[in-house]
Design an enzyme around this catalytic site. Sequence first.
Site, PDB file in Angstrom:
ATOM      1  N   ASN A   7      36.909  58.506 -12.509  1.00 44.03           N
ATOM      2  CA  ASN A   7      36.977  58.368 -11.646  1.00 44.03           C
ATOM      3  C   ASN A   7      34.515  57.882 -11.279  1.00 44.03           C
ATOM      4  O   ASN A   7      34.507  58.523 -11.674  1.00 44.03           O
ATOM      5  CB  ASN A   7      36.839  59.487 -10.739  1.00 44.03           C
ATOM      6  CG  ASN A   7      37.064  59.571  -9.272  1.00 44.03           C
ATOM      7  OD1 ASN A   7      36.180  58.150  -8.947  1.00 44.03           O
ATOM      8  ND2 ASN A   7      36.793  60.354  -8.716  1.00 44.03           N
ATOM      9  N   ARG A  85      40.664  55.834 -10.656  1.00 42.69           N
ATOM     10  CA  ARG A  85      41.064  56.385  -9.262  1.00 42.69           C
ATOM     11  C   ARG A  85      39.921  54.387  -8.798  1.00 42.69           C
ATOM     12  O   ARG A  85      39.226  53.918  -9.318  1.00 42.69           O
ATOM     13  CB  ARG A  85      39.673  57.051  -8.631  1.00 42.69           C
ATOM     14  CG  ARG A  85      40.073  56.801  -7.573  1.00 42.69           C
ATOM     15  CD  ARG A  85      38.749  57.771  -6.478  1.00 42.69           C
ATOM     16  NE  ARG A  85      38.133  57.989  -5.620  1.00 42.69           N
ATOM     17  CZ  ARG A  85      37.223  57.949  -4.477  1.00 42.69           C
ATOM     18  NH1 ARG A  85      36.039  58.452  -5.424  1.00 42.69           N
ATOM     19  NH2 ARG A  85      37.413  57.386  -3.195  1.00 42.69           N
ATOM     20  N   HIS A 174      40.414  58.574   0.905  1.00 47.14           N
ATOM     21  CA  HIS A 174      41.184  59.457   0.084  1.00 47.14           C
ATOM     22  C   HIS A 174      42.349  59.728  -0.271  1.00 47.14           C
ATOM     23  O   HIS A 174      42.760  60.596   0.084  1.00 47.14           O
ATOM     24  CB  HIS A 174      40.832  60.877   1.551  1.00 47.14           C
ATOM     25  CG  HIS A 174      39.035  60.681   1.276  1.00 47.14           C
ATOM     26  ND1 HIS A 174      37.976  61.229   2.765  1.00 47.14           N
ATOM     27  CD2 HIS A 174      37.492  60.735   0.359  1.00 47.14           C
ATOM     28  CE1 HIS A 174      36.916  61.099   2.220  1.00 47.14           C
ATOM     29  NE2 HIS A 174      36.836  61.452   1.179  1.00 47.14           N
ATOM     30  N   HIS A 202      39.885  66.179   5.295  1.00 46.45           N
ATOM     31  CA  HIS A 202      39.713  66.428   4.331  1.00 46.45           C
ATOM     32  C   HIS A 202      38.118  65.776   4.500  1.00 46.45           C
ATOM     33  O   HIS A 202      37.273  65.539   4.947  1.00 46.45           O
ATOM     34  CB  HIS A 202      39.361  65.336   3.088  1.00 46.45           C
ATOM     35  CG  HIS A 202      39.054  64.700   2.218  1.00 46.45           C
ATOM     36  ND1 HIS A 202      39.238  65.152   0.954  1.00 46.45           N
ATOM     37  CD2 HIS A 202      37.658  64.492   1.813  1.00 46.45           C
ATOM     38  CE1 HIS A 202      38.845  64.466   0.184  1.00 46.45           C
ATOM     39  NE2 HIS A 202      37.129  64.271   0.549  1.00 46.45           N
ATOM     40  N   LEU A 203      37.779  67.319   4.663  1.00 48.52           N
ATOM     41  CA  LEU A 203      36.029  67.500   4.509  1.00 48.52           C
ATOM     42  C   LEU A 203      35.091  68.039   3.350  1.00 48.52           C
ATOM     43  O   LEU A 203      34.771  69.066   3.594  1.00 48.52           O
ATOM     44  CB  LEU A 203      35.995  68.987   5.842  1.00 48.52           C
ATOM     45  CG  LEU A 203      36.857  68.885   7.059  1.00 48.52           C
ATOM     46  CD1 LEU A 203      36.917  70.462   7.931  1.00 48.52           C
ATOM     47  CD2 LEU A 203      37.366  67.657   8.115  1.00 48.52           C
ATOM     48  N   ARG A 235      27.075  59.733   7.109  1.00 47.25           N
ATOM     49  CA  ARG A 235      27.575  58.104   7.734  1.00 47.25           C
ATOM     50  C   ARG A 235      27.514  59.032   9.110  1.00 47.25           C
ATOM     51  O   ARG A 235      28.453  60.289   9.146  1.00 47.25           O
ATOM     52  CB  ARG A 235      28.615  58.199   7.391  1.00 47.25           C
ATOM     53  CG  ARG A 235      29.088  57.577   5.656  1.00 47.25           C
ATOM     54  CD  ARG A 235      29.997  57.206   4.716  1.00 47.25           C
ATOM     55  NE  ARG A 235      30.271  57.764   3.490  1.00 47.25           N
ATOM     56  CZ  ARG A 235      31.306  58.065   3.461  1.00 47.25           C
ATOM     57  NH1 ARG A 235      32.041  57.771   3.148  1.00 47.25           N
ATOM     58  NH2 ARG A 235      31.120  58.742   1.577  1.00 47.25           N
ATOM     59  N   ASP A 274      23.775  69.060   3.074  1.00 50.99           N
ATOM     60  CA  ASP A 274      24.533  69.798   3.448  1.00 50.99           C
ATOM     61  C   ASP A 274      25.046  71.291   3.986  1.00 50.99           C
ATOM     62  O   ASP A 274      23.372  72.031   4.533  1.00 50.99           O
ATOM     63  CB  ASP A 274      23.575  70.837   1.202  1.00 50.99           C
ATOM     64  CG  ASP A 274      24.820  72.319   0.834  1.00 50.99           C
ATOM     65  OD1 ASP A 274      25.707  72.690   1.558  1.00 50.99           O
ATOM     66  OD2 ASP A 274      24.928  71.098  -0.485  1.00 50.99           O
ATOM     67  N   ARG A 276      26.361  74.063   3.597  1.00 47.93           N
ATOM     68  CA  ARG A 276      25.744  75.619   3.004  1.00 47.93           C
ATOM     69  C   ARG A 276      24.409  75.890   3.887  1.00 47.93           C
ATOM     70  O   ARG A 276      23.517  76.870   4.689  1.00 47.93           O
ATOM     71  CB  ARG A 276      25.723  75.451   1.686  1.00 47.93           C
ATOM     72  CG  ARG A 276      27.052  76.295   1.300  1.00 47.93           C
ATOM     73  CD  ARG A 276      27.408  75.958  -0.053  1.00 47.93           C
ATOM     74  NE  ARG A 276      26.689  74.643  -0.164  1.00 47.93           N
ATOM     75  CZ  ARG A 276      26.802  73.703  -1.569  1.00 47.93           C
ATOM     76  NH1 ARG A 276      27.598  75.077  -2.094  1.00 47.93           N
ATOM     77  NH2 ARG A 276      26.796  72.077  -1.742  1.00 47.93           N
ATOM     78  N   ILE A 320      33.818  71.087   2.469  1.00 46.06           N
ATOM     79  CA  ILE A 320      33.606  71.919   3.963  1.00 46.06           C
ATOM     80  C   ILE A 320      34.384  72.719   4.256  1.00 46.06           C
ATOM     81  O   ILE A 320      34.879  74.270   4.372  1.00 46.06           O
ATOM     82  CB  ILE A 320      33.066  70.971   4.777  1.00 46.06           C
ATOM     83  CG1 ILE A 320      31.343  70.732   4.409  1.00 46.06           C
ATOM     84  CG2 ILE A 320      33.514  72.359   6.073  1.00 46.06           C
ATOM     85  CD1 ILE A 320      30.902  69.594   4.950  1.00 46.06           C
ATOM     86  N   GLU A 371      42.235  65.681  -6.758  1.00 45.82           N
ATOM     87  CA  GLU A 371      42.236  63.677  -6.771  1.00 45.82           C
ATOM     88  C   GLU A 371      42.977  63.408  -7.863  1.00 45.82           C
ATOM     89  O   GLU A 371      44.069  62.535  -8.230  1.00 45.82           O
ATOM     90  CB  GLU A 371      41.588  63.533  -6.270  1.00 45.82           C
ATOM     91  CG  GLU A 371      40.664  63.573  -4.920  1.00 45.82           C
ATOM     92  CD  GLU A 371      39.356  63.036  -4.167  1.00 45.82           C
ATOM     93  OE1 GLU A 371      38.266  64.020  -4.207  1.00 45.82           O
ATOM     94  OE2 GLU A 371      39.729  62.056  -3.106  1.00 45.82           O
TER      95      GLU A 371
HETATM   96  P1  ADP Z   1      32.168  64.983  -1.772  1.00 47.56           P
HETATM   97  O1  ADP Z   1      32.787  64.155  -0.908  1.00 47.56           O
HETATM   98  O2  ADP Z   1      30.660  64.872  -2.362  1.00 47.56           O
HETATM   99  O3  ADP Z   1      33.363  65.313  -2.961  1.00 47.56           O
HETATM  100  P2  ADP Z   1      32.597  67.379  -1.398  1.00 47.56           P
HETATM  101  O4  ADP Z   1      34.551  67.371  -1.321  1.00 47.56           O
HETATM  102  O5  ADP Z   1      32.453  68.494  -2.781  1.00 47.56           O
HETATM  103  O6  ADP Z   1      31.888  66.315  -1.064  1.00 47.56           O
HETATM  104  O7  ADP Z   1      31.949  68.041  -1.001  1.00 47.56           O
HETATM  105  C1  ADP Z   1      30.713  68.850  -0.487  1.00 47.56           C
HETATM  106  C2  ADP Z   1      30.102  69.330   0.486  1.00 47.56           C
HETATM  107  O8  ADP Z   1      31.021  70.488   1.232  1.00 47.56           O
HETATM  108  C3  ADP Z   1      28.887  69.572   1.026  1.00 47.56           C
HETATM  109  O9  ADP Z   1      28.130  68.726   1.235  1.00 47.56           O
HETATM  110  C4  ADP Z   1      28.195  71.136   1.311  1.00 47.56           C
HETATM  111  O10 ADP Z   1      27.885  70.863   2.110  1.00 47.56           O
HETATM  112  C5  ADP Z   1      29.549  71.987   1.323  1.00 47.56           C
HETATM  113  N1  ADP Z   1      30.353  73.059   0.953  1.00 47.56           N
HETATM  114  C6  ADP Z   1      30.155  73.478  -0.538  1.00 47.56           C
HETATM  115  N2  ADP Z   1      30.663  74.831  -0.555  1.00 47.56           N
HETATM  116  C7  ADP Z   1      30.269  75.383   1.081  1.00 47.56           C
HETATM  117  C8  ADP Z   1      30.848  76.743   1.643  1.00 47.56           C
HETATM  118  N3  ADP Z   1      30.511  77.586   0.692  1.00 47.56           N
HETATM  119  N4  ADP Z   1      29.951  76.642   3.470  1.00 47.56           N
HETATM  120  C9  ADP Z   1      29.451  75.113   3.571  1.00 47.56           C
HETATM  121  N5  ADP Z   1      29.913  74.072   3.271  1.00 47.56           N
HETATM  122  C10 ADP Z   1      30.203  73.949   1.762  1.00 47.56           C
END
Ligand code: ADP
Length: 385
Positions: A7, A85, A174, A202-203, A235, A274, A276, A320, A371
Amino acid sequence: MSILVINSGSSSLKIKIFSDVNKPAIVHGSLEKIGEEQSVLSCQFSQKTINKKITCADHYEGLEQFFSILKQNDALLDIIAIGHRVVHGGEDFSQPVKIDDNVISVIEKNIPLAPLHNPENLKGIQATMQMFPSVAQVAVFDTAFHQTMPEYAYRYAVPNSFYEQQKIRRYGFHGSSHQYVSKEAARILQKPIAQTSLITLHLGNGASATAIKNGKSIDTSMGMTPLEGLIMGTRCGDIDPGVLLFLLQTHTHDKLDKILNKKSGLLGLCQRNDMRDIESQDTRESQRAIKMVVHRVQKYIGSYYAQLPELDAIVFTAGIGENSILIRELCCANLAHLGIELCSDKNGNTSYGEIQKSHSKVKILVIPTNEEMEIARQTHNLINA
Ligand code: ADP
């Protein structure tokens, strides 16, 4: 007999090796900050983990370094196929394909539709074709799963010539993630996938929602590019096109592109992307950003519910969706009149499976996406067909 999945992102590379496409990968590797002064390489084998800083000018060099580590650890001995991918397959691919010169030229043709992604995907393909000339290489497209959308869902209401001449339409992204979690959901629901209808959310840093009717994508929130739809890390998602016309009077195309793709979304609303960090802050900005994210998700839940004859489950996945108890709770709040009722206890304690109340008509599922496993499975199926 193993399958290697590659990927390649704009400045990163992820690899996984599967000895069995229904079991977790036996090797996980990632290389970040390609092209910067120092790149960060990490490779996890069953018995050991390698973490190091390297200099790596481009994806070719990155793959060379990966393969040298994999070789030293005997991880490349029985690779029978490599699955790549590829972000944009345009209208040309609705299935995975074995890569040949013709496929490469079609991926090149679709570069204008994904200028940030397809060139990097091609670099990964070209590098591995040189390094493994006798191993089958397969392209699995992010857009392919959504090729089942009906015309009325994928066309934009602009003059026909834009579609006919420039292929301006909704493609969706996705795809491997939505497809993977939809199959997992059918397994959990104990229904054949061809009779399962879902809304998959997919969040992650990138985010998209898909309406799945009888196992097939019938609508999805990302559009011609991954900018449309939900509010994402950086975005903006849906926006009145009139705003762009207004801003184009004072901003160059490149500046606007950067603002909408890299400086908007959560980052634009509260200076961080992020979730979190945003959840842990108690500021008006962070609360408003969370409300906006949730409001947008609920708009899509309502819209997709209306398009499905029945709804078996809502699925939460990606960073998320898999981890944020708060966002799942808020996305399902006040939807009891739609038969969607989340159980707070289960939501707080579940990282895989059902989180709805026992009487909820619609199931609510948390399913970690994979994926790479979906790409490995599709690669495996194609070479064994
Ligand atoms: P990508 O689109 O880069 O593959 P991911 O699916 O890895 O993204 O998601 C990344 C996001 O997930 C981070 O930006 C973070 O905001 C969120 N995230 C990860 N763990 C948690 C958590 N415990 N609580 C809230 N959000 C989280």
